[in-house]
Design a protein around this motif. Sequence first.
Motif, short mmCIF file in Angstrom:
data_model
loop_
_atom_site.label_atom_id
_atom_site.label_comp_id
_atom_site.label_asym_id
_atom_site.label_seq_id
_atom_site.Cartn_x
_atom_site.Cartn_y
_atom_site.Cartn_z
N PHE A 121 29.61 36.34 69.95
CA PHE A 121 29.74 34.95 69.56
C PHE A 121 30.72 34.26 70.50
N PRO B 270 30.45 28.72 64.35
CA PRO B 270 30.79 30.13 64.57
C PRO B 270 29.61 30.97 65.04
N ILE C 136 32.99 32.24 69.77
CA ILE C 136 34.34 32.26 69.20
C ILE C 136 35.06 33.59 69.44
N GLN C 137 34.30 34.67 69.64
CA GLN C 137 34.95 35.95 69.97
C GLN C 137 35.60 35.89 71.34
#
Lengths: 291, 156
Positions: B62, B18, B64-65
């Motif tokens: 990030f 993450p 993952i964003q």
Amino acid sequence: MIPPSFEYLTPSNISDAVALLQKHGDEAKILAGGHSLIPAMRLRLAEPGYLIDISGIGGLDYIQEESGQLRIGAMTCEAALEESEIVQSKYPLLLDTAKMIADPSVRNMATVGGNLAHGDPANDHPATMLALRASVVAEGPNGTREIKIDDFFPDFFTTALAEDEILTEIRIPSPPSASGGAYLKIERKVGDYAAAAVACQLNIDSSGSIENIGLGLTNVGSTPIRASSAEELLKGKKPDENMLAEAGRLAAADSEPMEDLRGSAEYKRALVNELTQRAIKLSLQRAEGSR
Amino acid sequence: MKVSMRVNGVDHEHDVEPRTLLVQHLRENLRLTGTHVGCDTSQCGACTIHVNGEAVKACTMFAIQADGAEITTIEGLATNGELHPMQKAFWENHGLQCGYCTPGMIMASVDMLKNNPNPTEEEIRHGLEGNFCRCTGYHNIVKSVKAAAESMQGGA
């Protein structure tokens, strides 16, 4: 600079997000635009074990004016404020502020709610919202409550939000006719925090006297500061140069700056003094122009 | 954590931690090294890319964003071997010296013209406030953006 490890959580609605906050307590942080939090994590100023990303929750991104209020969803980005027709036409203080926050690419990510909930007295929206006499809506396990902006910043990097509450909306009273506002900021370079900045919102009556005025100060104290003595002086008055100078002096006296890389306390007080006078003058011009 | 995104028209799926930053993911996992890391603190703009069509600093997001997002990097700007008008304008007007800031400058400039197709010099300078050229070659950068705006308006 890689941030410390964390667990990434993506609730799809507010009540799930609140439940996650309850479960993880002070180990969790809400991730909105991330443009304060991610740098803080990289610098190890924040090391949350859990990041709760609320960008997947729908319905938090809006700018609407209805029943005498402007309502801004917490996830509205600064660029959306800049582009909003209603903000451009009726809220010059908000428009000035949005344009002064960081730079255009950052404004595509950074959110209005995050700018407030971060609790940083150097951020720009806190002073703006003080001047506009806004309130914020917090949602927690027992539903929602409205918090007046004057009660929202009790201490340095601290907000009135409980550990299990999320800021969901900002409410700003719609300005009456003949209103104006301005945000003036001195920064060493684009993207730096203000050495000092002043937010002003006012409206005038038919004779040109100030009916109501709000003055907020950025980064000259451990919390955002309302320049209340200057507000009291000007209420009901049609200020001449002498009175404006007095208002600047009072606002500077209300500020509590500390010496740092951006200058001495004396220098910052001088900035507050001058910027207050300029912000009031510009707001008065804009109020005259909006008649 | 699984993260999938469409980058320059190609779908990618990876398993990432993450805490992996988007710029790191692009450079190290996708080997798209045209996106640079300068200051690493969202000041300099060397890492500017487009996420769902908007200019964003990839060092402050990030990976993952960006799950599910459409990403364009400098490598994806040219179409069928033809440089984007902004790239062409930077070339023709010598809008670079060392070239380190150039990918970010170009990505930020493309986004600027999308919102304001015919900017004044002052608007260009404000529009690029978040992008630093440490060679201080701003004069030709501004000239390049102006030229690109003209050529794009002319339907080039």
